[in-house]
Scaffold this motif. Structure first.
Motif, PDB file in Angstrom:
ATOM      1  N   PHE A   1     -33.728 -24.534   0.167  1.00 37.80           N
ATOM      2  CA  PHE A   1     -32.415 -23.879   0.217  1.00 37.80           C
ATOM      3  C   PHE A   1     -31.664 -24.276   1.485  1.00 37.80           C
ATOM      4  CE2 PHE A   1     -29.619 -20.457   1.523  1.00 37.80           C
ATOM      5  CZ  PHE A   1     -28.889 -20.221   0.373  1.00 37.80           C
TER       6      PHE A   1
ATOM      7  N   PRO B   1     -30.162 -13.444   2.315  1.00 34.59           N
ATOM      8  CA  PRO B   1     -31.021 -12.305   1.997  1.00 34.59           C
ATOM      9  C   PRO B   1     -32.283 -12.735   1.258  1.00 34.59           C
ATOM     10  CG  PRO B   1     -29.310 -12.488   0.349  1.00 34.59           C
ATOM     11  CD  PRO B   1     -29.038 -13.580   1.368  1.00 34.59           C
ATOM     12  N   GLY B   2     -33.182 -11.805   1.131  1.00 28.71           N
ATOM     13  CA  GLY B   2     -34.385 -12.057   0.353  1.00 28.71           C
ATOM     14  C   GLY B   2     -34.937 -10.744  -0.143  1.00 28.71           C
ATOM     15  N   SER B   3     -35.954 -10.833  -0.959  1.00 25.94           N
ATOM     16  CA  SER B   3     -36.555  -9.624  -1.502  1.00 25.94           C
ATOM     17  C   SER B   3     -37.204  -8.799  -0.394  1.00 25.94           C
ATOM     18  CB  SER B   3     -37.613 -10.005  -2.537  1.00 25.94           C
ATOM     19  OG  SER B   3     -38.463  -8.901  -2.759  1.00 25.94           O
ATOM     20  N   PRO B   4     -37.066  -7.470  -0.486  1.00 26.23           N
ATOM     21  CA  PRO B   4     -37.751  -6.609   0.490  1.00 26.23           C
ATOM     22  C   PRO B   4     -39.267  -6.778   0.427  1.00 26.23           C
ATOM     23  CG  PRO B   4     -36.199  -5.335  -0.822  1.00 26.23           C
ATOM     24  CD  PRO B   4     -36.274  -6.708  -1.437  1.00 26.23           C
ATOM     25  N   LEU B   5     -39.742  -7.341  -0.686  1.00 27.02           N
ATOM     26  CA  LEU B   5     -41.180  -7.543  -0.839  1.00 27.02           C
ATOM     27  C   LEU B   5     -41.658  -8.755  -0.044  1.00 27.02           C
ATOM     28  CD1 LEU B   5     -41.303  -6.884  -4.668  1.00 27.02           C
ATOM     29  CD2 LEU B   5     -42.079  -5.354  -2.854  1.00 27.02           C
TER      30      LEU B   5
ATOM     31  N   ARG C   1     -28.032  -5.531   7.301  1.00 29.25           N
ATOM     32  CA  ARG C   1     -27.830  -4.091   7.474  1.00 29.25           C
ATOM     33  C   ARG C   1     -27.058  -3.790   8.757  1.00 29.25           C
ATOM     34  NH1 ARG C   1     -30.151   0.094   5.161  1.00 29.25           N
ATOM     35  NH2 ARG C   1     -30.621   1.196   7.080  1.00 29.25           N
TER      36      ARG C   1
ATOM     37  N   LEU D   1     -23.665 -11.482   4.549  1.00 33.24           N
ATOM     38  CA  LEU D   1     -24.622 -12.033   3.598  1.00 33.24           C
ATOM     39  C   LEU D   1     -24.043 -13.328   3.040  1.00 33.24           C
ATOM     40  CD1 LEU D   1     -26.439 -10.057   0.793  1.00 33.24           C
ATOM     41  CD2 LEU D   1     -25.404 -12.275   0.352  1.00 33.24           C
TER      42      LEU D   1
ATOM     43  N   GLN E   1     -24.776 -16.738   0.481  1.00 29.69           N
ATOM     44  CA  GLN E   1     -25.620 -17.312  -0.562  1.00 29.69           C
ATOM     45  C   GLN E   1     -25.305 -18.780  -0.783  1.00 29.69           C
ATOM     46  OE1 GLN E   1     -26.941 -14.625  -3.905  1.00 29.69           O
ATOM     47  NE2 GLN E   1     -24.806 -14.011  -3.778  1.00 29.69           N
TER      48      GLN E   1
ATOM     49  N   PHE F   1     -41.229  -2.563  -7.442  1.00 35.44           N
ATOM     50  CA  PHE F   1     -40.466  -2.091  -6.277  1.00 35.44           C
ATOM     51  C   PHE F   1     -39.657  -0.848  -6.637  1.00 35.44           C
ATOM     52  CE2 PHE F   1     -36.630  -1.918  -3.733  1.00 35.44           C
ATOM     53  CZ  PHE F   1     -37.135  -2.010  -2.453  1.00 35.44           C
TER      54      PHE F   1
ATOM     55  N   VAL G   1     -30.430  -3.649  -3.484  1.00 39.66           N
ATOM     56  CA  VAL G   1     -31.644  -4.280  -2.970  1.00 39.66           C
ATOM     57  C   VAL G   1     -31.414  -5.787  -3.029  1.00 39.66           C
ATOM     58  CG1 VAL G   1     -34.127  -4.557  -3.293  1.00 39.66           C
ATOM     59  CG2 VAL G   1     -33.024  -2.364  -3.831  1.00 39.66           C
ATOM     60  N   PRO G   2     -31.509  -6.478  -1.904  1.00 41.14           N
ATOM     61  CA  PRO G   2     -31.170  -7.903  -1.901  1.00 41.14           C
ATOM     62  C   PRO G   2     -32.278  -8.748  -2.512  1.00 41.14           C
ATOM     63  CG  PRO G   2     -32.039  -7.286   0.228  1.00 41.14           C
ATOM     64  CD  PRO G   2     -32.006  -6.018  -0.598  1.00 41.14           C
ATOM     65  N   GLY G   3     -31.958  -9.993  -2.745  1.00 41.30           N
ATOM     66  CA  GLY G   3     -32.955 -10.941  -3.229  1.00 41.30           C
ATOM     67  C   GLY G   3     -32.550 -12.335  -2.821  1.00 41.30           C
ATOM     68  N   SER G   4     -33.439 -13.276  -3.075  1.00 45.38           N
ATOM     69  CA  SER G   4     -33.144 -14.654  -2.711  1.00 45.38           C
ATOM     70  C   SER G   4     -31.960 -15.183  -3.513  1.00 45.38           C
ATOM     71  CB  SER G   4     -34.364 -15.517  -2.994  1.00 45.38           C
ATOM     72  OG  SER G   4     -33.990 -16.873  -3.050  1.00 45.38           O
ATOM     73  N   PRO G   5     -31.090 -15.966  -2.871  1.00 41.85           N
ATOM     74  CA  PRO G   5     -29.980 -16.597  -3.602  1.00 41.85           C
ATOM     75  C   PRO G   5     -30.491 -17.524  -4.688  1.00 41.85           C
ATOM     76  CG  PRO G   5     -29.700 -16.854  -1.230  1.00 41.85           C
ATOM     77  CD  PRO G   5     -31.071 -16.290  -1.438  1.00 41.85           C
ATOM     78  N   LEU G   6     -31.775 -17.899  -4.597  1.00 41.41           N
ATOM     79  CA  LEU G   6     -32.335 -18.796  -5.610  1.00 41.41           C
ATOM     80  C   LEU G   6     -32.700 -18.045  -6.881  1.00 41.41           C
ATOM     81  CD1 LEU G   6     -34.647 -20.764  -3.181  1.00 41.41           C
ATOM     82  CD2 LEU G   6     -32.515 -21.577  -4.215  1.00 41.41           C
TER      83      LEU G   6
ATOM     84  N   GLN H   1     -28.354 -12.096  -7.815  1.00 41.28           N
ATOM     85  CA  GLN H   1     -26.993 -12.453  -7.400  1.00 41.28           C
ATOM     86  C   GLN H   1     -26.005 -11.295  -7.500  1.00 41.28           C
ATOM     87  OE1 GLN H   1     -25.805 -16.382  -8.228  1.00 41.28           O
ATOM     88  NE2 GLN H   1     -27.680 -16.933  -7.169  1.00 41.28           N
TER      89      GLN H   1
ATOM     90  N   ASN I   1     -26.690  -9.190  -4.401  1.00 40.61           N
ATOM     91  CA  ASN I   1     -26.206  -9.854  -3.192  1.00 40.61           C
ATOM     92  C   ASN I   1     -24.680  -9.811  -3.129  1.00 40.61           C
ATOM     93  OD1 ASN I   1     -28.820 -10.388  -2.514  1.00 40.61           O
ATOM     94  ND2 ASN I   1     -28.780 -12.546  -3.096  1.00 40.61           N
ATOM     95  N   GLN I   2     -24.058  -9.979  -4.285  1.00 38.37           N
ATOM     96  CA  GLN I   2     -22.601  -9.934  -4.323  1.00 38.37           C
ATOM     97  C   GLN I   2     -22.100  -8.536  -3.937  1.00 38.37           C
ATOM     98  OE1 GLN I   2     -20.778 -12.620  -4.588  1.00 38.37           O
ATOM     99  NE2 GLN I   2     -18.957 -11.380  -4.221  1.00 38.37           N
TER     100      GLN I   2
ATOM    101  N   ARG J   1     -22.205  -8.230  -0.305  1.00 40.55           N
ATOM    102  CA  ARG J   1     -21.069  -8.953   0.292  1.00 40.55           C
ATOM    103  C   ARG J   1     -19.792  -8.127   0.197  1.00 40.55           C
ATOM    104  NH1 ARG J   1     -20.459 -14.024   1.644  1.00 40.55           N
ATOM    105  NH2 ARG J   1     -18.495 -14.355   0.586  1.00 40.55           N
TER     106      ARG J   1
ATOM    107  N   LEU K   1     -27.110  -2.575   2.150  1.00 38.50           N
ATOM    108  CA  LEU K   1     -28.376  -3.216   1.818  1.00 38.50           C
ATOM    109  C   LEU K   1     -29.500  -2.215   2.072  1.00 38.50           C
ATOM    110  CD1 LEU K   1     -29.482  -6.761   2.948  1.00 38.50           C
ATOM    111  CD2 LEU K   1     -31.023  -4.818   3.087  1.00 38.50           C
TER     112      LEU K   1
ATOM    113  N   GLN L   1     -33.762  -1.493   1.760  1.00 39.70           N
ATOM    114  CA  GLN L   1     -35.081  -2.086   1.550  1.00 39.70           C
ATOM    115  C   GLN L   1     -36.138  -1.026   1.353  1.00 39.70           C
ATOM    116  OE1 GLN L   1     -35.952  -6.004   3.598  1.00 39.70           O
ATOM    117  NE2 GLN L   1     -35.008  -4.909   5.284  1.00 39.70           N
TER     118      GLN L   1
ATOM    119  N   ASP M   1     -34.075   3.837   4.069  1.00 38.94           N
ATOM    120  CA  ASP M   1     -32.728   3.259   4.086  1.00 38.94           C
ATOM    121  C   ASP M   1     -31.809   4.043   3.148  1.00 38.94           C
ATOM    122  OD1 ASP M   1     -33.662   1.305   5.782  1.00 38.94           O
ATOM    123  OD2 ASP M   1     -33.714  -0.292   4.270  1.00 38.94           O
TER     124      ASP M   1
ATOM    125  N   GLU N   1     -31.070   7.517   4.540  1.00 34.84           N
ATOM    126  CA  GLU N   1     -30.118   7.416   5.642  1.00 34.84           C
ATOM    127  C   GLU N   1     -28.695   7.228   5.102  1.00 34.84           C
ATOM    128  OE1 GLU N   1     -31.039   4.261   8.461  1.00 34.84           O
ATOM    129  OE2 GLU N   1     -28.898   4.117   8.897  1.00 34.84           O
TER     130      GLU N   1
END
Lengths: 365, 365
Positions: A129, A252-256, A268, A273, A275, B129, B251-256, B261, B264-265, B268, B273, B275, B279, B282
Motif C-alpha cells: 500500500f 487506518p486499520g482494523s482495531p484487531l 482519534r 484519515l 485512503q 469484534f 470502526v476503521p479498517g484497512s483501505p485495502l 471503505q 473510513n469514509q 473522514r 473513530l 476501537q 471509546d 467516551e
C-alpha cells in the motif's frame, strides 16, 4: 562539479555545531548572543566555566577542514541554514539543523514534499500500500520524504524512486544503515536526495533517530503514517509535523491489528484519515500556496542582557532534575527574566550539565 | 399480562397511520390541521379530491380492532407517540413512528442505547469484534440496538443478549426475517425487546429497510458502524443519526479492504473513530445527561391557513418531478407561504400522487 571552497564563516559555523555540547538551540543562542559563529567559539570556554564545568571540546579547524574535503570528495555538499538552497520549510523549525550534508538532486527540495513513515515490521499488505501511495503521489509531482528504515520507509522510497524521493538518514550520508538498505541508499543518492545532519562517517545511534525524525517532518508539507504501533518512532515524526502546523495524515486499520493502533489513535486525536493519493493531495493542497515563514538568523548581537548572578544560577539549577521540564516552566517558577534563564541554561549546556529534549524541555545531563 | 383495551383515540390513531398514503409526516400534518386522528380520518376524502385523486383506502375500524387483538394475543403491545412509555429519543424524529408494536422487556427503553450496524457479509473477524464490543458495552449497562440482519447486526445482538438488546425489525414482530434468524428473534422477544413499526404479519420489503434504519438510529444515543461498504444501508443509519445530532462512530479498517471503505469514509466526514467500548462510552458520555427535546404533539388546530387556490396547486405540482426535491426548495421556488405548500403536498400525498423521501424531500409518485 567542484564544491566551492567553504567561507571562513562557514568553517566557523561547522566548528561550532560540531563542538561538544552544542546542539541547534545552543547554536542559535550563541549566534544571537555573540553575533557570529567565530565570536561564539571564542566565548565558549568562559561561558562553560560560569556554567560550573570545564570547557566543552571544540571542533578544531583542522577536523572541520577534513570533513569539508571528505564531503566534497564523495560528491556531497553542505546547505547552511539561512543561506542559498537550504529548504525554507525546514528552516521553520526551532531546532533546524544549522548545517546539512546532502547528496543527490537538490532540485527535489524545490517541490512539494510529503513524508511517509511507518512500522519497520509492517505487514506485506501495508508495504505494498505504501509503495503504491508513494507512486501515485509521485505521479502528482509530490516528493516523498522518508527515513530509509526497513518496512514502510523502504516501500515509500521504492514507490517514488522514479519520480523523486528524499531520504533523511540518522548517521552520515556515507554510512549504510540498516546494512541491507545499502543498494537502496546508493540508488537514492544517485536518483533522489540523501540528507544528513551528521558529518560523514557517523554511525547512527538510538538517540539520533527521534532527532532525525524532526527533519523528515520538517522537510514535508504533511506527514502520512502507515501502520504504526503506539509509542513508535513514526508517531514522533507525526508529533513533530503537528507541532509545526503541518498536515498529519494516517492510514487506518482494523482495531484487531496491533500495528494499526498508532494510526487509529492519531486519527482519534485529529489526524486526517487518508485512503488514497487523492486524499493526501486534498489534505495538503492549502499548504501548497502557504507563505513560508522564512526563519531569519539574527546575526546582530542583542542588547546585552544583565549577566546572571550566582543566586540566579543556583535558583535555576535547583529547579532542574532528571525529569525534563519545559523552559517556560523554569522561567515561571524562578521568576527570572527569560533572557537570564536562557543564558544560565546555555552555560550549563556548554558545561555538559544540561540536556535538551523535544518540545523545548530540559533536564540535568 | 392483559393488554389494556385501546382507547377510542388510539383506535383512530391506528386507523389513520394504517391508511393508504399516510406516512408519519402526513399523519402529523393531519393531526396538526384537524386536531385529532378521528377528525383527520373524516377530512381525508375531501382533501384527496382536491389533490387530484380518489380518496385513499382508509383502514377500517374492524381491521384495526383485529390488529389490536392480534398484538395482545402474541403478548406484544403498542407504544403511541407522545404517550406513556414511548421512547423520548425516538420522539425527537420528525418522522417518529406514530405507533410502535413492541414485544419484550420495555424497561430496556429506559437505558442508554447504542446502535450497532454493519455489513451483512461482514468478515468473521469483524463479527467477532462486533460481538465483543456489544458485550463490553452491555457490561457498562448500555443497551445495544440493531436491525437483526445477518452479519454485524446478528453479532451485536448476540453479544448483548445477556445484558440487554433491542431489535428493530422491518416487518411485523411475528415475521421472521431473515428466516435463519428465527431463533435469535425469538430469543430477543424473550430476553430483550423487539420493535416494529409495521403491524403483525407484514413481510418486510426492500423499501422498509431504510425506513426502519431511522428507528434504529432514533432509539440510540449514538450509532457505531462496523464494516460497511460505501452506499450501504448502514450508512443510511449513520446519516439518520447525524441528522438527529446523535454521535456517529465508526470502526476503521484497512483501505485495502472494500468492506472498510464506508467506515473510513464516515470517519473522514467527521464520525468518531472507535476501537474499544471505552471509546464508545467516551463518545456518548455527554449525551447521557443531555436534556431530551421531548416532542409535543400539537393537538390544537392551528389558525386556519388560507386554503390553496387551483393556481397554487398547479404551481407546486409543476415544480415536482420524478427526482426528489427538498420541500424548502418548493417553497422558495413557488413563492407560496409554507403552510400553503404543505397543504398542497398533503392533498397530493393522500391522493397517491406524492412520495416522501428521507431528509424532507418529495417527488411525484
Amino acid at each position: 562539479m567542484a564544491e566551492p571552497a567553504a567561507s571562513e564563516d562557514q568553517i566557523a559555523r561547522l566548528r561550532l555545531i560540531r563542538s561538544e555540547n552544542v546542539g541547534p538551540i545552543t547554536y542559535f543562542q550563541l549566534i544571537a548572543r555573540f553575533g557570529s559563529a567565530g565570536a561564539a567559539l571564542a566565548a565558549i570556554p568562559d561561558l562553560a566555566a560560569r556554567g560550573g564545568g570545564r570547557s566543552p571540546k571544540l571542533a578544531s579547524r583542522a577536523s572541520v577542514e577534513r570533513e569539508i574535503e571528505q564531503v566534497a570528495r564523495m560528491g556531497a555538499r553542505y546547505l547552511f541554514l539561512g543561506q542559498g538552497l537550504y529548504p525554507p520549510l525546514l528552516a521553520e523549525l526551532e531546532t533546524a539543523p544549522p548545517a546539512l550534508v546532502v547528496k543527490g538532486h537538490l532540485s527535489l527540495l524545490d517541490r512539494t514534499g510529503v513524508a511517509m513513515v511507518g512500522a519497520r515490521n509492517a505487514s506485506a499488505a501495508a508495504c505494498r500500500f505504501a509503495r503504491m501511495l508513494a507512486c501515485r503521489l509521485g505521479e502528482a509531482q509530490v516528493v516523498i520524504v522518508s527515513g530509509l528504515a526497513r518496512g514502510i520507509d523502504s516501500a515509500a522510497h521504492d514507490g517514488a524512486l522514479e519520480t523523486g524521493t528524499i531520504a533523511v538518514v540518522a548517521g552520515g550520508v556515507d554510512v549504510f544503515y540498516p546494512p541491507e538498505n545499502e543498494a537502496r541508499q546508493r540508488a537514492i543518492a544517485e536518483r533522489g536526495l540523501l540528507v544528513a545532519e551528521a558529518p560523514p562517517g557517523v554511525e547512527p545511534r538510538a538517540r539520533h533517530f527521534p532527532w532525525r525524525n524532526r527533519i523528515i517532518a520538517g522537510l514535508a508539507h504533511g506527514t502520512v503514517v502507515v501502520e504504526a504501533a503506539p509509542k513508535s518512532g513514526s508517531l514522533i515524526t507525526a508529533r513533530c509535523a503537528a507541532e509545526l502546523g503541518r498536515e498529519v495524515m494516517a492510514v487506518p486499520g482494523s482495531p484487531l491489528d496491533p500495528r494499526a493502533q498508532g494510526c487509529n489513535q492519531l486519527i482519534r486525536e485529529g489526524a486526517t484519515l487518508v485512503q488514497t493519493a487523492d486524499d493526501v493531495l486534498e489534505a495538503i493542497s492549502p499548504l501548497r500556496v502557504r507563505p513560508f515563514r522564512q526563519r531569519e538568523l539574527d546575526y546582530v548581537a542583542p542588547a546585552a542582557s544583565a549577566d546572571p548572578g550566582e543566586e540566579d544560577r543556583r535558583a535555576v539549577s535547583g529547579l532542574l532534575g532528571a525529569t525534563a521540564v519545559p523552559v517556560d516552566e523554569l522561567i515561571r517558577q524562578s521568576g527570572l527574566p527569560p533572557a537570564t534563564v536562557s543564558t544560565i541554561l546555555l552555560e550549563m549546556e556548554l558545561a555538559g550539565r544540561l540536556e535538551r529534549h523535544a518540545g523545548g524541555r530540559v533536564s540535568l545531563a
